[in-house]
Scaffold this motif. Structure first.
Motif, PDB file in Angstrom:
ATOM      1  N   ILE A 128      -7.245 -25.176 -12.470  1.00 30.95           N
ATOM      2  CA  ILE A 128      -6.518 -26.242 -13.605  1.00 30.95           C
ATOM      3  C   ILE A 128      -5.413 -27.011 -13.035  1.00 30.95           C
ATOM      4  O   ILE A 128      -5.208 -28.244 -13.803  1.00 30.95           O
ATOM      5  N   VAL A 129      -4.581 -26.685 -11.782  1.00 31.35           N
ATOM      6  CA  VAL A 129      -3.808 -27.564 -11.326  1.00 31.35           C
ATOM      7  C   VAL A 129      -4.352 -28.982 -10.916  1.00 31.35           C
ATOM      8  O   VAL A 129      -3.905 -30.052 -11.209  1.00 31.35           O
ATOM      9  N   MET A 130      -5.635 -28.761 -10.139  1.00 36.47           N
ATOM     10  CA  MET A 130      -6.277 -30.044  -9.829  1.00 36.47           C
ATOM     11  C   MET A 130      -7.038 -30.938 -10.961  1.00 36.47           C
ATOM     12  O   MET A 130      -6.753 -31.967 -10.960  1.00 36.47           O
ATOM     13  N   LEU A 131      -7.292 -30.323 -12.092  1.00 30.63           N
ATOM     14  CA  LEU A 131      -7.727 -30.804 -13.243  1.00 30.63           C
ATOM     15  C   LEU A 131      -6.450 -31.787 -13.848  1.00 30.63           C
ATOM     16  O   LEU A 131      -6.798 -33.033 -14.164  1.00 30.63           O
ATOM     17  N   ILE A 132      -5.314 -31.258 -13.930  1.00 36.35           N
ATOM     18  CA  ILE A 132      -4.431 -31.954 -14.422  1.00 36.35           C
ATOM     19  C   ILE A 132      -4.016 -33.213 -13.590  1.00 36.35           C
ATOM     20  O   ILE A 132      -3.685 -34.349 -14.111  1.00 36.35           O
ATOM     21  N   CYS A 133      -4.100 -33.000 -12.274  1.00 34.01           N
ATOM     22  CA  CYS A 133      -3.794 -33.944 -11.215  1.00 34.01           C
ATOM     23  C   CYS A 133      -4.694 -34.799 -11.289  1.00 34.01           C
ATOM     24  O   CYS A 133      -4.651 -36.133 -11.013  1.00 34.01           O
ATOM     25  N   MET A 134      -6.196 -34.654 -11.707  1.00 37.88           N
ATOM     26  CA  MET A 134      -6.866 -35.715 -11.857  1.00 37.88           C
ATOM     27  C   MET A 134      -6.627 -36.625 -12.936  1.00 37.88           C
ATOM     28  O   MET A 134      -7.042 -37.850 -12.765  1.00 37.88           O
ATOM     29  N   PHE A 135      -5.987 -36.151 -14.008  1.00 38.41           N
ATOM     30  CA  PHE A 135      -5.707 -36.986 -15.182  1.00 38.41           C
ATOM     31  C   PHE A 135      -4.807 -38.386 -14.276  1.00 38.41           C
ATOM     32  O   PHE A 135      -4.836 -39.481 -14.519  1.00 38.41           O
ATOM     33  N   SER A 179      -6.974 -33.023   6.394  1.00 37.50           N
ATOM     34  CA  SER A 179      -7.456 -31.942   5.425  1.00 37.50           C
ATOM     35  C   SER A 179      -7.391 -32.829   3.897  1.00 37.50           C
ATOM     36  O   SER A 179      -6.654 -33.813   3.932  1.00 37.50           O
ATOM     37  N   PRO A 180      -8.319 -32.430   3.106  1.00 37.64           N
ATOM     38  CA  PRO A 180      -8.367 -33.067   1.671  1.00 37.64           C
ATOM     39  C   PRO A 180      -6.998 -33.091   1.150  1.00 37.64           C
ATOM     40  O   PRO A 180      -6.685 -34.212   0.552  1.00 37.64           O
ATOM     41  N   GLN A 181      -6.471 -31.989   1.254  1.00 40.67           N
ATOM     42  CA  GLN A 181      -4.929 -32.001   0.511  1.00 40.67           C
ATOM     43  C   GLN A 181      -4.079 -32.953   1.292  1.00 40.67           C
ATOM     44  O   GLN A 181      -3.245 -33.288   0.399  1.00 40.67           O
ATOM     45  N   GLY A 182      -4.076 -33.042   2.407  1.00 41.34           N
ATOM     46  CA  GLY A 182      -3.260 -33.797   3.119  1.00 41.34           C
ATOM     47  C   GLY A 182      -3.600 -35.335   2.788  1.00 41.34           C
ATOM     48  O   GLY A 182      -2.573 -36.053   2.554  1.00 41.34           O
ATOM     49  N   VAL A 183      -4.832 -35.709   2.668  1.00 41.18           N
ATOM     50  CA  VAL A 183      -5.246 -36.935   2.254  1.00 41.18           C
ATOM     51  C   VAL A 183      -4.755 -37.421   1.009  1.00 41.18           C
ATOM     52  O   VAL A 183      -4.237 -38.272   0.673  1.00 41.18           O
ATOM     53  N   LEU A 184      -4.695 -36.416  -0.060  1.00 42.06           N
ATOM     54  CA  LEU A 184      -4.168 -36.675  -1.442  1.00 42.06           C
ATOM     55  C   LEU A 184      -2.596 -36.831  -1.251  1.00 42.06           C
ATOM     56  O   LEU A 184      -2.234 -38.020  -2.060  1.00 42.06           O
ATOM     57  N   LEU A 185      -1.988 -35.820  -0.544  1.00 45.39           N
ATOM     58  CA  LEU A 185      -0.516 -36.150  -0.350  1.00 45.39           C
ATOM     59  C   LEU A 185      -0.251 -37.572   0.034  1.00 45.39           C
ATOM     60  O   LEU A 185       0.562 -38.467  -0.642  1.00 45.39           O
ATOM     61  N   LEU A 186      -0.732 -38.209   1.279  1.00 43.05           N
ATOM     62  CA  LEU A 186      -0.687 -39.411   1.737  1.00 43.05           C
ATOM     63  C   LEU A 186      -0.891 -40.617   0.674  1.00 43.05           C
ATOM     64  O   LEU A 186      -0.247 -41.513   0.594  1.00 43.05           O
ATOM     65  N   SER A 187      -2.088 -40.429   0.069  1.00 43.55           N
ATOM     66  CA  SER A 187      -2.540 -41.478  -1.010  1.00 43.55           C
ATOM     67  C   SER A 187      -1.540 -41.560  -2.153  1.00 43.55           C
ATOM     68  O   SER A 187      -1.285 -42.653  -2.495  1.00 43.55           O
ATOM     69  N   ALA A 188      -1.119 -40.310  -2.768  1.00 47.34           N
ATOM     70  CA  ALA A 188      -0.111 -40.529  -3.578  1.00 47.34           C
ATOM     71  C   ALA A 188       1.112 -41.496  -3.172  1.00 47.34           C
ATOM     72  O   ALA A 188       1.533 -42.228  -4.026  1.00 47.34           O
ATOM     73  N   ILE A 219       5.401 -44.290 -12.388  1.00 50.04           N
ATOM     74  CA  ILE A 219       5.864 -42.848 -12.434  1.00 50.04           C
ATOM     75  C   ILE A 219       4.641 -41.883 -12.258  1.00 50.04           C
ATOM     76  O   ILE A 219       4.943 -40.639 -11.455  1.00 50.04           O
ATOM     77  N   ILE A 220       3.454 -42.175 -12.388  1.00 54.57           N
ATOM     78  CA  ILE A 220       2.321 -41.033 -12.091  1.00 54.57           C
ATOM     79  C   ILE A 220       2.277 -40.628 -10.797  1.00 54.57           C
ATOM     80  O   ILE A 220       2.304 -39.376 -10.317  1.00 54.57           O
ATOM     81  N   PRO A 221       2.145 -41.831  -9.969  1.00 51.41           N
ATOM     82  CA  PRO A 221       1.994 -41.226  -8.421  1.00 51.41           C
ATOM     83  C   PRO A 221       2.966 -40.784  -7.711  1.00 51.41           C
ATOM     84  O   PRO A 221       3.056 -39.683  -6.677  1.00 51.41           O
ATOM     85  N   ILE A 222       4.456 -40.960  -8.345  1.00 51.00           N
ATOM     86  CA  ILE A 222       5.363 -40.335  -7.902  1.00 51.00           C
ATOM     87  C   ILE A 222       5.580 -38.595  -8.185  1.00 51.00           C
ATOM     88  O   ILE A 222       5.677 -38.099  -7.072  1.00 51.00           O
ATOM     89  N   VAL A 223       4.992 -38.315  -9.342  1.00 52.56           N
ATOM     90  CA  VAL A 223       4.982 -36.851  -9.802  1.00 52.56           C
ATOM     91  C   VAL A 223       3.808 -36.392  -8.962  1.00 52.56           C
ATOM     92  O   VAL A 223       4.034 -35.190  -8.700  1.00 52.56           O
ATOM     93  N   LEU A 224       2.750 -37.329  -8.634  1.00 51.02           N
ATOM     94  CA  LEU A 224       1.574 -36.722  -7.869  1.00 51.02           C
ATOM     95  C   LEU A 224       2.093 -36.386  -6.384  1.00 51.02           C
ATOM     96  O   LEU A 224       1.672 -35.404  -5.902  1.00 51.02           O
ATOM     97  N   THR A 225       3.182 -37.041  -5.831  1.00 50.21           N
ATOM     98  CA  THR A 225       3.622 -36.900  -4.575  1.00 50.21           C
ATOM     99  C   THR A 225       3.997 -35.496  -4.516  1.00 50.21           C
ATOM    100  O   THR A 225       3.914 -34.603  -3.363  1.00 50.21           O
ATOM    101  N   ILE A 226       4.861 -35.136  -5.521  1.00 54.88           N
ATOM    102  CA  ILE A 226       5.514 -33.912  -5.614  1.00 54.88           C
ATOM    103  C   ILE A 226       4.435 -32.741  -5.587  1.00 54.88           C
ATOM    104  O   ILE A 226       4.841 -31.660  -4.788  1.00 54.88           O
ATOM    105  N   VAL A 227       3.620 -32.721  -6.431  1.00 52.66           N
ATOM    106  CA  VAL A 227       2.523 -31.693  -6.601  1.00 52.66           C
ATOM    107  C   VAL A 227       1.668 -31.536  -5.379  1.00 52.66           C
ATOM    108  O   VAL A 227       1.445 -30.266  -4.923  1.00 52.66           O
ATOM    109  N   PHE A 228       1.313 -32.809  -4.855  1.00 52.12           N
ATOM    110  CA  PHE A 228       0.427 -32.575  -3.556  1.00 52.12           C
ATOM    111  C   PHE A 228       1.004 -32.031  -2.573  1.00 52.12           C
ATOM    112  O   PHE A 228       0.336 -31.390  -1.781  1.00 52.12           O
ATOM    113  N   ALA A 229       2.430 -32.269  -2.426  1.00 52.99           N
ATOM    114  CA  ALA A 229       3.276 -31.747  -1.460  1.00 52.99           C
ATOM    115  C   ALA A 229       3.419 -30.279  -1.465  1.00 52.99           C
ATOM    116  O   ALA A 229       3.359 -29.506  -0.285  1.00 52.99           O
ATOM    117  N   CYS A 230       3.519 -29.664  -2.661  1.00 52.19           N
ATOM    118  CA  CYS A 230       3.402 -28.264  -2.918  1.00 52.19           C
ATOM    119  C   CYS A 230       1.883 -27.651  -2.465  1.00 52.19           C
ATOM    120  O   CYS A 230       1.674 -26.531  -2.118  1.00 52.19           O
TER     121      CYS A 230
END
Length: 427
Positions: free
Chosen positions: A209-216, A266-275, A396-407
């Protein structure tokens, strides 16, 4: 007995995705011409554009529910028919409604392609899913590069937008033929023995569910900006469509070299850097002018490069029980978010333009003004202010994603991941 030829299936999948991305790139390049030919407002253009993003989630979500039952091959036959119908109807469009319906059909076809091809690639390469999904999805930006170059070339030699759309028929016929001759595997979930109950339980898990929301957020950051770049920045540079070409060119290169990056970070590390990089790229796009915008486009392209395939690859690797449904819900969520955001921002953009026009101005009157008149010049000035403001809000969107992907990175460091043994069976 016919065997599964995974390399040929992969090539055919890439061609099908190429048609999907060509529709995106060519549509982005002809949007301003559609406004002129059919006297569309930006809000109407936003609804037409959004219809592709409505059709996509509709098709990909339904496909996720039925793909295990009817097979990936049958889904791709449906995609082929819808692509042909949508392309032909676009070529012969007569106004708002035919453009709306044709774009919707192409959107449904695009979603059906991903509904079949995402689980197909994951099933063909169970030992290297995220990397191969990146290689597969490089054809999305790749097709956008090709599509925008087609627009630039055909405009230069004064060939109409209808022919630019019609050229998509060629790869459509090729992928339709290839898929009709090849044997398909069953989906990875079926091959791995996960039950339907396991699948539904997995897509209701907190991580999914978290990843689904992040996909938005990842989809809006990448696709809304790309689709609207020519409109938002046209009045800041005479080559706004080249920004999309440059951005997607960077994405092609990045996804082609996804292997060592994904394996190291790792996939999650790539997502964090991408955000993080996406946020920087959007900020630069909203503040720089002139040729410096092209530097911003490169940064933005690096940022969004891995978003879509790595989000899907993350789910395929970390929540394999979700099967094709999980992958397709992710894609559907992304496109649905883009459709809603496009409609909202189309109206918001018109409101911003009106705000920057003289008090009491009628937007329709200014839109109908002839070139180089005072009203037309005032409209262009208003647009040059409104476009970057839309991008700043999207930042604003990638800024929020940065926080989520760091978690997410911190969470997964403490979690043991269990991967199923790769098995390849046929339908």
């Amino acid at each position: 007995m016919q065997t599964v030829e995974r390399n040929k299936l992969f090539v055919a999948s890439c061609l099908a995705l190429l048609v999907t991305s060509l529709s995106f790139g060519i549509r982005a390049g002809i949007m301003n011409q559609l406004v002129i030919d059919f006297h569309l407002s930006t809000a109407e253009l936003g609804v037409i554009t959004a219809s592709a993003f409505w059709g996509f989630p509709l098709a990909i979500i339904i496909g996720g529910f039925v793909v295990d039952a009817i097979g990936m091959k049958n889904l791709l036959v449906i995609a082929f028919v819808l692509h042909l119908a949508g392309i032909v109807l676009t070529v012969f469009a007569a106004g708002y409604w035919t453009l709306f319906i044709s774009t919707l059909l192409i959107g449904i076809a695009n979603g059906t392609v991903e509904a079949a091809c995402n689980p197909l690639v994951a099933s063909l390469y169970t030992d290297n899913k995220t990397v191969k999904l990146n290689h597969f999805h490089l054809w999305f930006p790749g097709g956008i590069v090709i599509g925008t170059l087609i627009v630039l070339l055909f405009n230069y030699i004064q060939i109409s937008w209808q022919w630019q759309v019609a050229i998509m028929i060629i790869p459509t016929l090729i992928y339709g033929y290839l898929f009709s001759t090849l044997k398909f595997p069953v989906t990875e979930r079926v091959a791995s023995g996960f039950s339907t109950a396991d699948m539904y339980k997995a897509v209701l898990s907190p991580l999914f569910i978290v990843m689904l929301i992040c996909m938005f957020g990842t989809a809006v950051t990448e696709l809304f900006t790309g689709q609207w770049i020519d409109v938002l920045l046209k009045n800041l540079t005479s080559n706004a469509i080249l920004i999309l070409t440059l951005t997607t060119g960077v994405m092609v290169i990045g996804r082609g070299f996804a292997g060592p990056i994904v394996h190291r970070l790792s996939p999650q590390g790539v997502l964090l850097l991408s955000a993080i990089i996406s946020a920087v790229g959007l900020y630069l796009l909203s503040t720089l002018t002139g040729n410096a915008i092209f530097f911003a486009a490169i940064v933005f392209g690096i940022g969004v490069c891995y978003f879509w395939p790595t989000m899907i690859g993350f789910v395929a690797e970390n929540i394999p029980q979700s099967g094709a449904l999980g992958l397709n819900l992710m894609g559907g969520a992304g496109m649905f978010a883009v459709s809603i955001y496009s409609i909202f921002m189309g109206n918001f953009y018109d409101g911003l333009v009106l705000k920057y026009l003289p008090a009491g101005a009628d937007l329709a009157t200014y839109l109908g003004a002839e070139e180089n008149t005072p009203m037309n010049q005032a409209l262009n000035q208003a647009k040059s202010l409104a476009g970057p403001e839309v991008i700043r809000i999207t930042l604003i969107i990638p800024i929020v994603l940065t926080i989520v992907f760091a978690c997410l990175v911190l969470y997964l460091r403490s979690r043991n991941r269990i991967k199923p043994s790769p098995v390849l069976q046929t339908e």
